[in-house]
Design a protein around this motif. Structure first.
Motif, PDB file in Angstrom:
ATOM      1  N   ALA A  89      -0.790   8.786   2.012  1.00  0.00           N
ATOM      2  CA  ALA A  89      -1.482   7.748   2.395  1.00  0.00           C
ATOM      3  C   ALA A  89      -2.388   8.583   2.887  1.00  0.00           C
ATOM      4  O   ALA A  89      -2.438   9.276   3.689  1.00  0.00           O
ATOM      5  CB  ALA A  89      -0.526   6.779   3.046  1.00  0.00           C
ATOM      6  N   LEU A 104      -2.957   1.679   6.284  1.00  0.00           N
ATOM      7  CA  LEU A 104      -2.557   2.698   5.335  1.00  0.00           C
ATOM      8  C   LEU A 104      -3.112   2.129   3.892  1.00  0.00           C
ATOM      9  O   LEU A 104      -3.480   1.309   3.073  1.00  0.00           O
ATOM     10  CB  LEU A 104      -1.495   2.180   4.718  1.00  0.00           C
ATOM     11  N   THR A 105      -4.129   3.026   3.550  1.00  0.00           N
ATOM     12  CA  THR A 105      -4.953   3.517   1.806  1.00  0.00           C
ATOM     13  C   THR A 105      -4.499   3.954   1.525  1.00  0.00           C
ATOM     14  O   THR A 105      -3.818   5.034   1.874  1.00  0.00           O
ATOM     15  CB  THR A 105      -6.025   3.327   2.206  1.00  0.00           C
ATOM     16  N   ALA A 106      -4.316   4.646   0.070  1.00  0.00           N
ATOM     17  CA  ALA A 106      -4.644   5.406  -0.933  1.00  0.00           C
ATOM     18  C   ALA A 106      -4.339   7.117  -0.506  1.00  0.00           C
ATOM     19  O   ALA A 106      -5.702   6.774  -0.301  1.00  0.00           O
ATOM     20  CB  ALA A 106      -4.216   5.225  -2.475  1.00  0.00           C
ATOM     21  N   ASP A 224      -0.645  -2.024   5.898  1.00  0.00           N
ATOM     22  CA  ASP A 224      -0.185  -1.252   4.494  1.00  0.00           C
ATOM     23  C   ASP A 224      -0.989  -2.401   3.206  1.00  0.00           C
ATOM     24  O   ASP A 224      -0.674  -2.970   2.781  1.00  0.00           O
ATOM     25  CB  ASP A 224       1.587  -0.894   3.944  1.00  0.00           C
ATOM     26  N   ARG A 226      -1.840  -0.047   0.160  1.00  0.00           N
ATOM     27  CA  ARG A 226      -1.286   0.683  -0.463  1.00  0.00           C
ATOM     28  C   ARG A 226      -1.380  -0.204  -1.434  1.00  0.00           C
ATOM     29  O   ARG A 226      -0.945  -1.420  -1.769  1.00  0.00           O
ATOM     30  CB  ARG A 226      -0.715   1.464  -0.695  1.00  0.00           C
TER      31      ARG A 226
END
Length: 229
Positions: A89, A104-106, A224, A226
């Motif tokens: 991440a 959190l991102t990809a 999160d 994602r």
């Protein structure tokens, strides 16, 4: 650190040199192209290093850029937060009061490209990503009205090449000073980037990276975002 997109821009300056010669002194254009290609190549090559570089900030604060390999991961740590990029991440951690929140991102794809977009407000944190410096150098090399003066120095015990750039148009910074060590690490940077002041100077370099540099801060709230989270 990103390499595939920025380095070809710098290399393109060589090809543009003859075309730009009619707009100014050909020798000056080629010198500018040679210089930016050398510095861009150094910064690009540092993407294969494991290291930690500590920087002094105005007012006595400090910041750290760390990178490790297998898997490749990077961290930008500043007084009020940190940005980490791993194969799991991209974590953008920011402090508000006494609380730390990590979003959190990809992970970037490929994962050797840190989330520069998430760090484009570098001046707000007092730190700048090396890839941003490559872009600024490239913009300066392409501007035949810009002035680029070169000098050599030693930063944190490491030899470095420095440039003083002035009069760049249509770029994130019209004037800046930057030093890059012989092994490709950002030694120092001073200038206003997109209106925010950045002034950093490396005080310590290590060819290792603490695993904790890439971990989320203890006790941080995690958001999160994602897909599938």
């Amino acid at each position: 650190m990103p390499r595939a997109r920025l380095l070809p821009l710098a290399l393109a300056v060589v090809a543009l040199g003859p075309a730009l010669a009619g707009c100014g002194d050909a020798g000056q254009v080629m010198d500018r192209a040679d210089l930016v290609n050398e510095l861009a190549s150094r910064l690009d090559g540092s993407g294969e290093l494991t290291y930690s570089a500590e920087y002094q900030l105005p007012g006595g604060g400090s910041a750290t850029i760390a990178q490790a390999q297998s898997p490749l991961r990077s961290a930008y740590i500043y007084p009020d937060g940190k940005l980490t990029v791993t194969d799991e991440a991209t974590a953008d951690c920011r402090r508000t009061g006494t609380a730390m929140t990590c979003t959190l991102t990809a992970a970037p794809s490929p994962n050797n490209e840190p989330a520069v977009a998430a760090f484009k407000d570098a001046g707000a944190h007092g730190l700048i990503a090396p890839t941003v410096v490559i872009g600024l150098l490239t913009a300066a090399a392409l501007d035949t009205d810009a002035t680029i003066d070169q000098s050599d120095t030693t930063i944190a015990g490491r030899p470095a090449t420095c440039v003083k750039v002035r009069g760049v148009r249509d770029a994130g910074a019209s004037a800046f000073d930057a030093c890059i060590t012989t092994d490709g690490v950002l030694g120092s940077f001073a200038g206003a980037v997109d209106g925010s002041a950045v002034d950093i100077a490396m005080t310590r370099f290590r060819d290792t990276a603490d695993p904790d540099a890439f971990a989320l801060p203890a006790g941080a709230k995690v958001v999160d975002k994602r897909s599938g989270a």
